[in-house]
Design a protein around this motif. Sequence first.
Motif, PDB file in Angstrom:
ATOM      1  N   ALA A 136      46.649  29.531  32.339  1.00  8.34           N
ATOM      2  CA  ALA A 136      46.349  29.190  33.729  1.00  8.34           C
ATOM      3  C   ALA A 136      46.588  30.399  34.638  1.00  8.34           C
ATOM      4  CB  ALA A 136      47.209  28.006  34.184  1.00  8.34           C
ATOM      5  N   TYR A 137      47.716  31.062  34.430  1.00  5.58           N
ATOM      6  CA  TYR A 137      48.016  32.256  35.237  1.00  5.58           C
ATOM      7  C   TYR A 137      46.957  33.332  35.009  1.00  5.58           C
ATOM      8  CZ  TYR A 137      52.315  32.165  37.961  1.00  5.58           C
ATOM      9  OH  TYR A 137      53.246  31.953  38.937  1.00  5.58           O
ATOM     10  N   LEU A 138      46.585  33.532  33.756  1.00  5.13           N
ATOM     11  CA  LEU A 138      45.597  34.563  33.444  1.00  5.13           C
ATOM     12  C   LEU A 138      44.249  34.226  34.059  1.00  5.13           C
ATOM     13  CD1 LEU A 138      44.767  37.166  32.039  1.00  5.13           C
ATOM     14  CD2 LEU A 138      44.373  35.812  29.956  1.00  5.13           C
ATOM     15  N   TYR A 139      43.752  33.009  33.809  1.00  5.55           N
ATOM     16  CA  TYR A 139      42.436  32.611  34.328  1.00  5.55           C
ATOM     17  C   TYR A 139      42.416  32.619  35.857  1.00  5.55           C
ATOM     18  CZ  TYR A 139      41.659  30.840  29.553  1.00  5.55           C
ATOM     19  OH  TYR A 139      41.540  30.717  28.199  1.00  5.55           O
ATOM     20  N   GLY A 140      43.481  32.112  36.463  1.00 10.09           N
ATOM     21  CA  GLY A 140      43.524  32.066  37.919  1.00 10.09           C
ATOM     22  C   GLY A 140      43.584  33.441  38.553  1.00 10.09           C
ATOM     23  N   MET A 155      32.352  31.875  36.028  1.00 14.87           N
ATOM     24  CA  MET A 155      33.047  31.525  34.788  1.00 14.87           C
ATOM     25  C   MET A 155      34.556  31.541  34.978  1.00 14.87           C
ATOM     26  SD  MET A 155      32.982  30.522  31.684  1.00 14.87           S
ATOM     27  CE  MET A 155      31.330  30.774  31.096  1.00 14.87           C
ATOM     28  N   SER A 156      35.065  32.529  35.693  1.00 13.19           N
ATOM     29  CA  SER A 156      36.507  32.627  35.929  1.00 13.19           C
ATOM     30  C   SER A 156      37.016  31.437  36.732  1.00 13.19           C
ATOM     31  CB  SER A 156      36.840  33.925  36.667  1.00 13.19           C
ATOM     32  OG  SER A 156      36.473  35.035  35.897  1.00 13.19           O
ATOM     33  N   LEU A 157      36.261  31.021  37.741  1.00 14.13           N
ATOM     34  CA  LEU A 157      36.656  29.866  38.542  1.00 14.13           C
ATOM     35  C   LEU A 157      36.628  28.585  37.712  1.00 14.13           C
ATOM     36  CD1 LEU A 157      34.829  30.728  41.879  1.00 14.13           C
ATOM     37  CD2 LEU A 157      37.295  30.751  41.465  1.00 14.13           C
TER      38      LEU A 157
END
Length: 191
Positions: A136-140, A155-157
Amino acid sequence: MNYTELKTQITSYTKRADLESSIDTFIDFFEAYINTNLRVAPMEVNITATPVSGLVTLPADYLGMRRVKSGTSTLEYVTPDRLLDYGTTSANVYTIVGNVLDPNTSEDIVYTYYQKVPPLSATNLTNWLIDSYPNAYLYGSVAEAMIFSKSDATMSLQLRDAALTWITASDKKARWGGTPLRQNTSNKDVI
């Protein structure tokens, strides 16, 4: 994963070493997003407080109230204007104005509130969120980097929002173990 490893991973995932000086900002923005959009059990904190002049100052990391109890009674939230209707009686009500809780009682209270996710930094390398959900931290944070760099963040969002959905689903499963919730049909008066 910890704060230092997260920063390395953000650079790796974005393939943008030129953004390295802004990584702390991406992490901060993601934490602000989480604090706005997530309410789960690890964010809940119980506090016992004695009102001073009838009031309790809320902590700096306060996000929202879950419950307030005085003795064995659960207090019901009312608007500040409505609290005035009760005067100084010890009705089982409370209100919040700014960062102050008014429990309408001088007795000790126990309240449960939602706490901000402790921010990561060079002196605070981990917190419950990165320990349990490093993705979650990485993607956010990557989503924030993509927005900043004016890249396609779609895609990231989606990954960031999916991670939030996973966290919420995991919390619900842990709290209620898959049993269905039942509606309370008592005739308790609503204030």
